[in-house]
Write a protein that holds these residues in place. Structure first.
Motif, PDB file in Angstrom:
ATOM      1  N   GLY A 110       0.812  -1.206   0.000  1.00 35.75           N
ATOM      2  CA  GLY A 110       0.000   0.000   0.000  1.00 35.75           C
ATOM      3  C   GLY A 110       0.845   1.255   0.000  1.00 35.75           C
ATOM      4  O   GLY A 110       2.075   1.203   0.078  1.00 35.75           O
ATOM      5  N   LEU A 111       0.179   2.394  -0.090  1.00 36.64           N
ATOM      6  CA  LEU A 111       0.856   3.677  -0.022  1.00 36.64           C
ATOM      7  C   LEU A 111       0.950   4.097   1.439  1.00 36.64           C
ATOM      8  O   LEU A 111      -0.056   4.197   2.134  1.00 36.64           O
ATOM      9  CB  LEU A 111       0.093   4.726  -0.824  1.00 36.64           C
ATOM     10  CG  LEU A 111       0.088   4.531  -2.338  1.00 36.64           C
ATOM     11  CD1 LEU A 111      -0.815   5.552  -3.000  1.00 36.64           C
ATOM     12  CD2 LEU A 111       1.495   4.645  -2.889  1.00 36.64           C
ATOM     13  N   VAL A 112       2.177   4.335   1.895  1.00 32.14           N
ATOM     14  CA  VAL A 112       2.441   4.698   3.287  1.00 32.14           C
ATOM     15  C   VAL A 112       3.330   5.930   3.291  1.00 32.14           C
ATOM     16  O   VAL A 112       4.226   6.051   2.454  1.00 32.14           O
ATOM     17  CB  VAL A 112       3.144   3.534   4.032  1.00 32.14           C
ATOM     18  CG1 VAL A 112       3.447   3.903   5.464  1.00 32.14           C
ATOM     19  CG2 VAL A 112       2.308   2.275   3.967  1.00 32.14           C
ATOM     20  N   ARG A 113       3.113   6.828   4.238  1.00 42.61           N
ATOM     21  CA  ARG A 113       3.960   8.018   4.349  1.00 42.61           C
ATOM     22  C   ARG A 113       5.296   7.646   4.982  1.00 42.61           C
ATOM     23  O   ARG A 113       5.345   6.945   5.981  1.00 42.61           O
ATOM     24  CB  ARG A 113       3.276   9.085   5.179  1.00 42.61           C
ATOM     25  CG  ARG A 113       2.066   9.677   4.487  1.00 42.61           C
ATOM     26  CD  ARG A 113       1.578  10.911   5.217  1.00 42.61           C
ATOM     27  NE  ARG A 113       0.325  11.371   4.658  1.00 42.61           N
ATOM     28  CZ  ARG A 113       0.232  12.205   3.636  1.00 42.61           C
ATOM     29  NH1 ARG A 113       1.322  12.676   3.077  1.00 42.61           N
ATOM     30  NH2 ARG A 113      -0.952  12.591   3.187  1.00 42.61           N
ATOM     31  N   ASP A 114       6.372   8.139   4.399  1.00 38.66           N
ATOM     32  CA  ASP A 114       7.703   7.885   4.937  1.00 38.66           C
ATOM     33  C   ASP A 114       8.093   8.993   5.913  1.00 38.66           C
ATOM     34  O   ASP A 114       7.266   9.814   6.305  1.00 38.66           O
ATOM     35  CB  ASP A 114       8.721   7.732   3.803  1.00 38.66           C
ATOM     36  CG  ASP A 114       8.886   8.998   2.971  1.00 38.66           C
ATOM     37  OD1 ASP A 114       8.263  10.033   3.296  1.00 38.66           O
ATOM     38  OD2 ASP A 114       9.641   8.955   1.987  1.00 38.66           O
ATOM     39  N   ALA A 115       9.356   9.027   6.320  1.00 40.23           N
ATOM     40  CA  ALA A 115       9.831  10.009   7.303  1.00 40.23           C
ATOM     41  C   ALA A 115       9.736  11.436   6.769  1.00 40.23           C
ATOM     42  O   ALA A 115       9.613  12.376   7.550  1.00 40.23           O
ATOM     43  CB  ALA A 115      11.270   9.696   7.694  1.00 40.23           C
ATOM     44  N   ARG A 116       9.764  11.603   5.456  1.00 40.31           N
ATOM     45  CA  ARG A 116       9.643  12.942   4.852  1.00 40.31           C
ATOM     46  C   ARG A 116       8.200  13.292   4.501  1.00 40.31           C
ATOM     47  O   ARG A 116       7.951  14.238   3.766  1.00 40.31           O
ATOM     48  CB  ARG A 116      10.515  13.028   3.608  1.00 40.31           C
ATOM     49  CG  ARG A 116      11.991  13.000   3.948  1.00 40.31           C
ATOM     50  CD  ARG A 116      12.823  13.145   2.724  1.00 40.31           C
ATOM     51  NE  ARG A 116      12.964  11.820   2.123  1.00 40.31           N
ATOM     52  CZ  ARG A 116      13.511  11.566   0.968  1.00 40.31           C
ATOM     53  NH1 ARG A 116      13.963  12.551   0.236  1.00 40.31           N
ATOM     54  NH2 ARG A 116      13.617  10.334   0.521  1.00 40.31           N
ATOM     55  N   ARG A 117       7.268  12.485   5.017  1.00 39.05           N
ATOM     56  CA  ARG A 117       5.827  12.705   4.833  1.00 39.05           C
ATOM     57  C   ARG A 117       5.380  12.566   3.376  1.00 39.05           C
ATOM     58  O   ARG A 117       4.359  13.108   2.982  1.00 39.05           O
ATOM     59  CB  ARG A 117       5.386  14.070   5.381  1.00 39.05           C
ATOM     60  CG  ARG A 117       5.789  14.355   6.814  1.00 39.05           C
ATOM     61  CD  ARG A 117       5.125  13.487   7.821  1.00 39.05           C
ATOM     62  NE  ARG A 117       3.689  13.650   7.785  1.00 39.05           N
ATOM     63  CZ  ARG A 117       2.827  12.746   8.228  1.00 39.05           C
ATOM     64  NH1 ARG A 117       3.258  11.639   8.750  1.00 39.05           N
ATOM     65  NH2 ARG A 117       1.537  12.957   8.172  1.00 39.05           N
TER      66      ARG A 117
END
Length: 124
Positions: free
Chosen positions: A56-63
């Motif tokens: 799925g699409l997930v936000r990383d540390a850089r949003r």
């Protein structure tokens, strides 16, 4: 004689095999990251594996939204209860590891209060 259809089918099967091989390598990296995290948290990884849950699409540390694989695992603190956890893998790089709420047993060396004045006197 090789036809275009046979060649296309062969390339399709080879692509699927390469994708499965690559996915297995990512799963092994996820397992290694979970093992390290469980050891650092002083909890026990149950069954010694991680299981694929979804892509799925997930936000990383850089949003930023990135395509990621999410793997689930089970762990225990007391040896009696199973708790759920998950790890997000952005390609071959591990992302956040989340643990279900669980009992916390502080280590014996934690909780010691050191008075600043006493510490300074010992250092002189």
């Amino acid at each position: 004689m090789i036809t275009l259809g046979n060649l296309f089918l062969f390339l399709l099967l080879m692509s699927a095999a390469a994708w499965l091989w690559h996915s297995h390598g990512i799963r092994e990296r996820a397992l290694a990251a979970v093992r390290r995290h469980c050891q650092a948290q002083d909890i026990e990884l149950l069954d010694g594996n991680v299981a694929f849950r979804r892509i799925g699409l997930v936000r990383d540390a850089r949003r930023q939204r990135r395509l990621a694989r999410i793997y689930g695992f089970e762990f225990t603190v007391t040896g009696e209860q199973r708790h759920q956890g998950s790890i997000v893998m952005f390609g071959a790089r591990p992302g956040p590891i989340e643990l279900e709420a669980h009992p916390f047993h502080p280590r014996a060396d934690q909780g010691q209060v050191i008075q600043l004045d006493e510490w300074r006197r010992r250092g002189d």
